[in-house]
Design a protein around this motif. Structure first.
Motif, PDB file in Angstrom:
ATOM      1  N   THR A 167       0.713  -1.279   0.069  1.00  0.00           N
ATOM      2  CA  THR A 167       0.022   0.009  -0.007  1.00  0.00           C
ATOM      3  C   THR A 167       0.787   1.259   0.075  1.00  0.00           C
ATOM      4  OG1 THR A 167      -0.119   0.078   2.329  1.00  0.00           O
ATOM      5  CG2 THR A 167      -1.847  -1.299   1.291  1.00  0.00           C
ATOM      6  N   ASP A 168       2.062   1.115  -0.206  1.00  0.00           N
ATOM      7  CA  ASP A 168       2.967   2.146  -0.232  1.00  0.00           C
ATOM      8  C   ASP A 168       3.989   2.194  -1.373  1.00  0.00           C
ATOM      9  OD1 ASP A 168       5.580   4.095   0.905  1.00  0.00           O
ATOM     10  OD2 ASP A 168       3.726   4.564   2.017  1.00  0.00           O
ATOM     11  N   GLU A 169       4.657   3.410  -1.830  1.00  0.00           N
ATOM     12  CA  GLU A 169       5.600   3.235  -3.032  1.00  0.00           C
ATOM     13  C   GLU A 169       6.875   2.571  -2.527  1.00  0.00           C
ATOM     14  OE1 GLU A 169       7.345   6.163  -0.186  1.00  0.00           O
ATOM     15  OE2 GLU A 169       5.225   5.849  -0.740  1.00  0.00           O
ATOM     16  N   ILE A 170       7.030   2.361  -0.882  1.00  0.00           N
ATOM     17  CA  ILE A 170       8.091   1.866  -0.917  1.00  0.00           C
ATOM     18  C   ILE A 170       8.128   0.284  -1.176  1.00  0.00           C
ATOM     19  CG2 ILE A 170       7.418   0.692   1.578  1.00  0.00           C
ATOM     20  CD1 ILE A 170      10.122   1.926   2.699  1.00  0.00           C
ATOM     21  N   GLY A 171       7.037  -0.111  -1.670  1.00  0.00           N
ATOM     22  CA  GLY A 171       7.211  -1.661  -1.945  1.00  0.00           C
ATOM     23  C   GLY A 171       7.965  -1.662  -3.361  1.00  0.00           C
TER      24      GLY A 171
END
Length: 232
Positions: A167-171
């Motif tokens: 659910t986050d761009e960090i993925g």
């Protein structure tokens, strides 16, 4: 004609209550063992390993000594079972509300605080200290607890980080790739959780240490994320 004597009617003995002997039904076996381990946990914390006895544990568990020996074993086996259940087994049961509100940093801070507050719970720490105190007597327990605790805690951290990464761009970062996320999770635990855990083992009053959890986590999580974003 001989006198005939009537024999008095035999009285029927009152029905006796049926008593079940032997092992309890299968559905109750787990309950019996849990009761024994709960009692042993309490006695070991109060008396220590050396000061405890199977007799005392049997009384506390409302169980016979033969039942304890048959189901778990001697005092050494009982101590091992208690430590493995309450120190290692509970790790897999750790749960935290995974709110999707806030930034990835704020969400990691919430999870880490919940994890540390759960870890530093006074009875859990007391049992860990007891296990460490008996490390020379039971070196195999220390090794087994360490390996299993590391494995289970890493799996828990992988679950949280993996869910956040979805659910986050960090993925999209390499550190959160499926083949690397276990290493990343271990780094998160070593950086954020382990220092406070090690202090907790040495601190007599864990409540005092708990007051420092929030500041500790808020200082470590940004460092962890910076490392992830810069190829760490």
């Amino acid at each position: 004609m001989n006198d005939l004597r009537e024999e008095p009617a035999r009285r029927k003995s009152p029905a006796r209550a049926t008593v079940r002997l032997g092992r309890p039904p299968k559905e109750m076996e787990g309950e019996v063992e849990e009761r024994i381990l709960d009692a042993a946990h309490k006695v070991f914390l109060e008396r220590g390993f050396e000061g405890s006895s199977i007799d005392e544990i049997a009384v506390a568990a409302r169980s016979g000594k033969p039942t304890i020996y048959a189901r778990i074993g001697d005092k050494r086996a009982l101590f091992t079972a208690v430590v493995m259940r309450d120190v290692v087994g509970r790790i897999a049961q750790f749960k935290s509300d995974m709110s999707i509100d806030g930034t990835i940093e704020e969400r990691l801070v919430r999870v880490a605080i919940a994890m540390l507050q759960w870890t530093l719970e006074s009875e859990r720490m007391a049992l860990l200290r007891l296990a460490i105190a008996e490390v020379n007597r039971f070196p195999e327990i220390a090794s087994q607890v360490s390996r299993n605790a590391q494995k289970l805690s890493t799996e828990v951290a992988v679950g949280f980080l993996g869910e956040m990464a979805q659910t986050d761009e960090i993925g999209r970062l390499p550190a959160f790739a499926p083949e690397r996320i276990a290493v990343t999770a271990r780094a998160f635990l070593d950086l954020v959780v382990m220092p406070m855990l090690m202090r907790g083992l040495a601190e007599q009053k864990v409540d005092v240490l708990s007051e420092e959890v929030t500041a500790h986590v808020k200082g470590r999580v940004p460092f962890f994320l910076a490392a992830c974003r810069h190829g760490g």
